[in-house]
Design a protein around this motif. Sequence first.
Motif: not given
Lengths: 248, 285
Positions: A198-214, A216-228
């Motif tokens: 889960p941490l792999t995907y949380l970090i990916r999401i953080l990169r997208v929103v924090y560093l890339g300014g993308g 949060f919802w552009s990462q549905p797969r990551g969100i689902v895996i972390v939530l699961a």
Amino acid sequence: MRLFRHEVRTQQLLFWRNKESAVFVFVFPPLLYLLLGAVYSGRIGGFPAADALLVGLVGYGCANTAFAGLAITLVIRREGGVLKRMRATPLPPATYLAAVLTSTLFIFVLQLLVTMTLGVVLYGASGPRNWLGLGCAVLLGVAAFAGLGFGAAALIRSSEGASAVVNLIVLPMAFLSGSFGPTRGYPAFLQAISDVLPLTYLIRILRVVYLGGGSFWSQPRGIVIVLAWGVVGLLIASRRFGWEPRER
Amino acid sequence: MSALEVRDLRKAYGAVEAVAGISFTVEQGEVFGLLGPNGAGKTTTVEILEGYRSRDGGEVTVLGVDPAHGGSALRERIGVVLQTSELPAALTVREVHRMFAGYYERPRDIDEVIGLVGLEEKAGARVKTLSGGQKRRLDLGIALVGDPELIFLDEPTTGFDPAARRGAWELVRSLRALGKTILLTTHYLDEAQQLADRVAVIREGLIVNIGSPADLIGVAPTVEIRYREAGRDVVIETDEPTRVLAGLTGAAVAAGRELESLEVVRPSLEDVYLDLIDGESDEAP
């Protein structure tokens, strides 16, 4: 609501008064960031090292606070009879758990702000490009890792072993998920493990929103895996968690 | 309304019947003792009354409510001191009282409670610096802070030195003076004798006797008359000590003899208790 506020204040008092756990949970991740930020330079995963490490350590901090810290605290309180004692008071269990979660979220957000400030001031790291996305990622991370924390607390039998067991999970996970540096050179089987954590995907999401300014919802797969993962933790907790000491 | 009503209470753990059908009633303002050896079923009984455990059978009301469904409303009205429970080591005595006071609708004044349990001088001290006895008084303080009508004390003085036990006893008496109902478990006879208005002796999940400490001694069938004669100890057990003694002494006086080391012994509660818990278990060697 009065009970909830009272219990959040109580949880905060308990957390900050217990110096050992406050250092482990609150100080350790920013401290690691200071060290690693001084060691690495150049770019990691296409981002400046200070930025990539900042996001990685925020992810580690989330797992450390919401998973490790919470699980250890719950096991120690359960084995010491504190949870059992609380059950004799009029405080409803749901209110107690909600207050514990809120208190955990509060501690992690404070830690995030400290780590961010250190990064920006000392290493020239960037601030969050998407604040709202960061907020969503923080809520997701704390919810999922707290779910796993409840699950781990349900499985761990003794307070002596709690810290060892939990760190045996969190530290390798953080390494494999790229909290502490680049993972590109890792052999394939480690990459494969990394791909389910889960941490792999949380970090990916953080990169997208924090560093890339993308978004949060552009990462549905990551969100689902972390939530699961969080749901798995809660399922274990709902079957196995008890309020009374295991060892009698 | 009675504070506690227990009728034919049963609870088994697997094949082991921890509580095998016990009944008793505790009136408001009464101090009631559950006395028995370890493993007799005392704690199981109390934990069912406290709402911690489900029961397999029987009827139970605590302050008129079934504790299995009492919820927060019942917990407002009871105070619980568990056998072992740690308290936050890094908080002060006053902070722990404030923490627990916050859980109740109408808590007592914190400083008043701290005074009641005799911890005034330790009010600002961290819990980890307290002695064992002081920690138990803190346990009692947080059980009182919600101003409960009914207090459960599970082995309140186990592990205490004699001075600390006296102190704890004084405390229980002062709670009684406040009109609180108290259910006390103990495996110390003197404690039951000192504190309880009535005692139930419990063995292997059953109540083997119930009554005031004086009653329990009173039901003992026999008095022992002991003396020495020709270098031998003579023990006569009788339920008619006056007649037997008159015969003995009359004969001795007539013969001009002295009955050496003559004594008439009423059994102590301890004898009765040991008799009750051991005497009937011949079938189980």
